[in-house]
Design an enzyme around this catalytic site. Structure first.
Site, PDB file in Angstrom:
ATOM      1  N   HIS A   1       3.257   6.340  -7.176  1.00  0.00           N
ATOM      2  CA  HIS A   1       2.965   8.287  -8.180  1.00  0.00           C
ATOM      3  C   HIS A   1       3.791   9.311  -7.552  1.00  0.00           C
ATOM      4  O   HIS A   1       3.669   9.295  -8.244  1.00  0.00           O
ATOM      5  CB  HIS A   1       1.443   7.882  -6.770  1.00  0.00           C
TER       6      HIS A   1
ATOM      7  N   HIS B   1       1.289   4.220  -2.828  1.00  0.00           N
ATOM      8  CA  HIS B   1       2.072   5.924  -2.825  1.00  0.00           C
ATOM      9  C   HIS B   1       2.997   6.026  -3.162  1.00  0.00           C
ATOM     10  O   HIS B   1       3.410   7.381  -3.509  1.00  0.00           O
ATOM     11  CB  HIS B   1       1.657   6.535  -1.335  1.00  0.00           C
TER      12      HIS B   1
ATOM     13  N   HIS C   1       0.769  -0.995  -0.073  1.00  0.00           N
ATOM     14  CA  HIS C   1      -0.154   0.103  -0.221  1.00  0.00           C
ATOM     15  C   HIS C   1       1.251   1.547   0.008  1.00  0.00           C
ATOM     16  O   HIS C   1       0.753   2.447  -0.654  1.00  0.00           O
ATOM     17  CB  HIS C   1      -1.196  -0.015   1.529  1.00  0.00           C
ATOM     18  N   GLU C   2       1.711   0.844   1.066  1.00  0.00           N
ATOM     19  CA  GLU C   2       2.496   2.424   1.113  1.00  0.00           C
ATOM     20  C   GLU C   2       3.467   2.967  -0.032  1.00  0.00           C
ATOM     21  O   GLU C   2       3.285   4.208  -0.506  1.00  0.00           O
ATOM     22  CB  GLU C   2       3.439   2.262   2.282  1.00  0.00           C
TER      23      GLU C   2
HETATM   24 ZN   LIG Z   1      -3.183   5.478   1.782  1.00  0.00          ZN
END
Ligand SMILES: [Zn+2]
Length: 702
Positions: A487, A484, A480-481
């Site tokens: 991105h 980010h 998940h991290e």
């Molecule tokens: Zn998040």
């Protein structure tokens, strides 16, 4: 902390070499930065920004991009980079000296940002550039940045007639006070109730660690027995495991009526809710909108309350049959195996836990043995390499702890960006996991920079020379991290305001992160990223099947519950008339009943007071925005489905062509265009809810 060499304010920034926080030439100098550097560096950067704003706003010439926005962004980025380092160290090296240095400057920094947001002269400069002839010559991205800047000024009341400004300001202040009071009431009400158990037989079913905590809580007050509070770590184990039904019923009622008129009158959040709604309504009308839901959606991806409602209704209609099925199954199980003829609200968590244990139980400990850290990192980097054809290479940099690792990302031997990986828990590190920007990509007449990110987790470290092993939840968190992070790092945008995650709509920003989580549920991917710590064997199929079944356990009921909250929140801010003053709490409860009538499969007792503890919307930033959780999940599941389609028949969904498209259309563009446009450019159509339902096991048999 004062540095004796530089007492108080230096009138001009000291030379970069004197204060490492002011050295922006390369990577942050973690080896040299000390708490004593914070105050002089941050003060000089705030001064620099203030002087620049004064000079630019006093300049009578029409503003240009390079003469106005460029220097503003540059100065702003220097402050944000230096303060970002301080905030980062406060989070990962929370020793008293750093805490003191951070807290000493926090009010000053907040004041500066608030002042910029309300600086009318600055607003007029942006507006002059937007309305002037130069605007047409700007790139679409720069035009978008200007539009966003004006939008943000406008939403903070900058365009209101002077006579209305004091009232607008007063509304903002009262709202923050009410939000703070709402949280305080809830906390006090949570602490106001406890269940005391004197006789050990009353603890039947409750796990050992929860008992120990309850015992310690009683001891702390010098009393015998066990004390169970309404705080989650005490409340949840009782509701899930306590065999004593009456105990569960008492705890449930106490929890469900917190901060309401059914408890201490001074802690009742009901009147606060009515007042908050009235103030939001007034604010919306002052800004020229019909209701607060419209205001909330202005900077979001969703266009209108009607669009969000349609989205939520569709998902509700699709999920409800599965929720009904979940409930029927649970009722039948409770009747047959637990002797509970009627399933009361306080039986729900208890019966669910028993059913889950019986059908889908596997031990986290067992799964953990298959996820040693080096194998997981190899797997993660392997996924990224396969999708985007980039290289992730270990690199050297000054660090804040010897345990931290540093990597560079290259594409065709050219540097794309860097990231720090700080995986293990330390006593001086704030809990949780997060990605933060240390530097954003940009390129302009003042220079250029590649992006730099912090990836921080709190996983267990290696013990006695054996590698650390991660739970599957840990692995999901890491992916998940990292989503980010990608991105932020794979952006191709050169403008600071919209590069990476900057300027991305709030309800779309979790797309790349949730997207990455999907890979952790893929059999093929897991085969490549698991190896039993002793045997080296990959994850066995039988265990994998149980993990998937457990993931989808009661997903129908969970989904309609989230939809109930989302619909209640949105309709409360779109439909309830608050123009004639505080909304009576009866009206709020009636709306909730109406929403439940449509989507809920379980109707709580009439004395349940859910709104009184709904902090997300009354004390957090989620007003008319709670739907964002599901919204982003739909986007990420649908985006992931493109990889499933591309991989079908090829044996692997790590498809480089689809990866290149995801990079180009979603990750690379950041906030430089509307998220919906990016999604459509990637997927070739509008988002659909089908993939999310399928990933959660909610598929209607054909
Ligand atoms: Zn998040």
């Amino acid at each position: 902390m004062h540095d004796s060499a530089t007492p108080h304010l230096p009138s001009s920034p000291p030379p970069a070499s004197a204060n490492p926080l002011l050295d922006f030439s390369s990577l942050p100098r973690f080896g040299d930065i000390r708490p004593m550097h914070v105050e002089p560096a941050i003060r000089s950067l705030i001064d620099e920004n203030r002087r620049l704003i004064e000079r630019l706003t006093a300049d009578p010439a029409p503003p240009s991009w390079d003469g106005f926005v460029g220097p503003m962004d540059e100065a702003g980025e220097r402050l944000s980079r230096a303060w970002g380092v301080v905030g980062h160290l406060h989070s990962v090296l929370d020793v008293p000296e750093w805490r003191e240095a951070y807290n000493a400057m926090l009010p000053e920094v907040s004041r500066f940002y608030a002042e910029v947001g309300q600086n009318l002269a600055l607003f007029r400069k942006y507006k002059a550039l937007h309305d002037g002839p130069a605007f047409a010559t700007l790139s679409p991205v720069r035009q978008r940045i200007l539009e966003h800047a004006l939008r943000d000024f406008r939403l903070s009341g900058a365009e209101l007639p002077d006579a209305q400004k004091p009232r607008f300001q007063a509304i903002q202040e009262e709202q923050s006070q009410l939000a703070a009071k709402f949280s305080e009431n809830l906390l006090d009400a949570t602490n106001a109730h406890a269940e005391w158990i004197e006789d050990e037989t009353g603890l039947a079913g409750i796990p050992e660690d929860a008992r120990e905590a309850a015992r310690a809580a009683a001891e702390a007050e010098g009393r015998p027995g066990w004390k169970f509070t309404l705080q989650m770590p005490a409340y949840l184990p009782v509701m899930q495991y306590a065999d004593d039904r009456a105990l569960r019923a008492r705890m449930y009622r106490a929890y469900a009526t917190r901060a309401s008129e059914l408890g201490k009158p001074e802690l009742d959040n009901g009147p606060l809710i009515g007042r908050i709604l009235a103030l939001r309504d007034e604010e919306a009308h002052m800004l020229g909108y019909r209701n607060f839901a419209e205001v909330s959606l202005v900077p979001k991806m969703a266009d209108s309350p009607a669009q969000v409602l349609a989205f939520l209704h569709e998902l509700a209609a699709r999920a409800k049959p599965f929720a009904e099925q979940d409930l029927e199954e649970l009722k039948a199980f409770a009747r047959a195996e637990l002797g509970l003829d009627t399933l009361e609200p306080w039986d729900l968590a208890y019966a669910s836990e028993k059913l889950r244990e019986k059908r889908y139980a596997y031990s986290d400990q067992e799964v953990k043995q298959y996820f040693p850290e080096p194998k997981v990192l190899d797997g993660l980097f392997g996924v990224i390499r396969a999708l985007y054809r980039v290289d992730i290479l270990p690199d050297e940099a000054p660090k804040w702890d010897p345990d931290v690792r540093f990597f560079r990302i290259e594409k065709d031997a050219a540097l794309v960006g860097h990231f720090y990986l700080d995986l293990h828990a330390r006593s001086t590190k704030r809990g949780g996991a997060w990605m933060d920007s240390a530097r954003s990509r940009h390129r302009d007449v003042w220079g250029s920079d590649t992006p730099l990110a912090y990836l921080v987790c709190n996983f267990p470290g290696p013990v006695n020379g054996r590698p650390a092993t991660f739970t599957h939840d840990d692995v999901l968190t890491l992916f998940h991290e990292c989503g980010h992070g990608l991105h932020h790092l794979l952006t191709q945008v050169d403008e600071l305001a919209v590069s990476g995650i900057h300027g991305v709509e709030w309800d779309a920003v979790e797309l790349p992160s949730q997207f990455m989580e999907n890979f952790c549920w893929e059999w093929d991917v897991l085969q490549g990223m698991t190896a039993h710590v002793d045997s080296g064997e990959p994850l066995p199929r039988a265990l994998y099947d149980k993990m998937i079944a457990a993931k989808n356990f009661q997903s129908g009921m969970q989904t309609v519950r989230q939809l109930e909250f989302s619909l209640f929140d949105l309709r409360l801010h779109a439909e309830v008339d608050a123009s004639s003053g505080p909304v009576p709490i009866e009206r709020v409860m009636a709306l909730l009943d109406e929403v439940r009538g449509e989507v809920a499969v379980l109707i709580p007792p009439p004395w349940h007071r859910f709104p009184h503890s709904f902090s997300h919307i009354f004390a957090g930033g989620y007003a008319a925005g709670y739907y964002s959780y599901k919204w982003a999940e739909v986007l990420s599941a649908d985006a992931f489905e493109a990889f499933e389609e591309a991989g079908a028949g090829k044996g692997s969904l790590l498809d480089a062509e689809t990866g290149a498209r995801f990079w180009r259309e979603i990750l690379a563009v950041g906030g430089s265009r509307p998220a919906l446009e990016s999604f459509k450019a990637f997927r070739g159509r509008e988002p659909r809810v089908d993939a999310l339902l399928r990933h959660n096991g909610m598929v209607t048999p054909a």
